[in-house]
Scaffold this active site. Structure first.
Site, PDB file in Angstrom:
ATOM      1  CE  LYS A  90      45.496   7.765  38.803  1.00  0.00           C
ATOM      2  NZ  LYS A  90      45.783   6.431  39.325  1.00  0.00           N
TER       3      LYS A  90
HETATM    4  C1  E4P Z   1      48.094   4.763  37.463  1.00  0.00           C
HETATM    5  O1  E4P Z   1      47.904   5.852  37.955  1.00  0.00           O
HETATM    6  C2  E4P Z   1      47.455   3.520  37.916  1.00  0.00           C
HETATM    7  O2  E4P Z   1      47.299   3.570  39.311  1.00  0.00           O
HETATM    8  C3  E4P Z   1      48.283   2.293  37.659  1.00  0.00           C
HETATM    9  O3  E4P Z   1      49.506   2.593  37.041  1.00  0.00           O
HETATM   10  C4  E4P Z   1      47.537   1.128  37.113  1.00  0.00           C
HETATM   11  O4  E4P Z   1      48.436   0.071  36.900  1.00  0.00           O
HETATM   12  P1  E4P Z   1      47.969  -1.446  36.715  1.00  0.00           P
HETATM   13  O5  E4P Z   1      47.651  -1.643  35.270  1.00  0.00           O
HETATM   14  O6  E4P Z   1      49.202  -2.223  37.105  1.00  0.00           O
HETATM   15  O7  E4P Z   1      46.809  -1.665  37.610  1.00  0.00           O
END
Ligand code: E4P
Length: 215
Positions: free
Chosen positions: A83
């Site tokens: 990521k």
């Molecule tokens: C995506 O890969 C992220 O880990 C995640 O969806 C972030 O979500 P949040 O806005 O609930 O922290």
């Protein structure tokens, strides 16, 4: 549509995976911090449970160190996807990792034009955060619609992971738009399974079954 679990919690991942409910995992530093264990150890364990893609995020801000981290993380297991935040340095890193055949998930995407850049850089996945847009009174799902249309227009191969999912309606809408993947917190996966009429139906069938003569 594939369903990933957005979690770094082994119990949640194991439960969802063993029920056949999930195809992959996304983690992020916030989710990992909740587990209070070294990152490599948690990721190794997750990858031993789930055979599909498991996203692990770099924390460096410059491309050189992002690439270094990516190489380290990708050695943990063959299904690790790196990521990378959607920044200029991040996109630079994506190009290099593409040549190295290391898969990338470009994260923290909040606009269609950012998504174009990620696709052009050669990202395997793009993660638009819809819940965080909804939180500031912007329509997160419109972003998914736009990215889907743009990727179709140009036949970009980058897969859309609908991220920052908050409720089952987000998943329904993502499916109607034709998003490739949704990444969903465990609590929302549970909400997806449940329907009050299913529970009432089971109860009624069990009660009626008792009325059937046994011989
Ligand atoms: C995506 O890969 C992220 O880990 C995640 O969806 C972030 O979500 P949040 O806005 O609930 O922290």
């Amino acid at each position: 549509m594939l369903i990933f679990i957005d979690s770094a919690n082994i119990n949640e991942i194991e439960e969802a995976y063993n029920c056949g409910l999930i195809d992959g995992v996304t983690t992020n530093p916030t989710l990992l911090a909740k587990e209070n264990q070294p990152v490599d150890r948690i990721l190794k364990k997750i990858c031993s449970i789930v055979k599909g893609p498991v996203s692990a995020e770099v924390i460096s801000l410059d491309s050189k160190n992002m690439i270094k981290e990516a190489k380290h993380l990708s050695k943990i297991a063959s299904n690790i996807v790196i990521k990378i935040p959607l920044t200029k340095e991040g996109l630079k890193a994506v190009r290099v990792l593409l040549k190295e055949k290391i898969k990338t998930n470009v994260t923290l995407c909040f606009s269609p034009t950012q998504a174009i850049l990620a696709a052009k850089a050669g990202a395997d996945y793009i993660s638009p955060f819809i819940g965080r847009l909804d939180d500031i009174s912007q329509n997160g799902m419109e972003l998914i619609e736009k990215i889907k249309q743009i990727y179709n227009n140009y036949n970009f191969k980058t897969k859309i992971i609908v991220a920052s999912v908050r409720n089952p309606l987000h998943i329904l809408k993502a499916a109607l738009i034709g998003a490739d993947i949704v990444t969903v917190p465990f609590s929302v996966i549970e909400q997806l399974v449940k329907h009050p009429l299913t529970d009432v139906g089971i109860q009624r069938f069990l009660e009626d079954y008792k009325k059937i003569p046994k011989r």
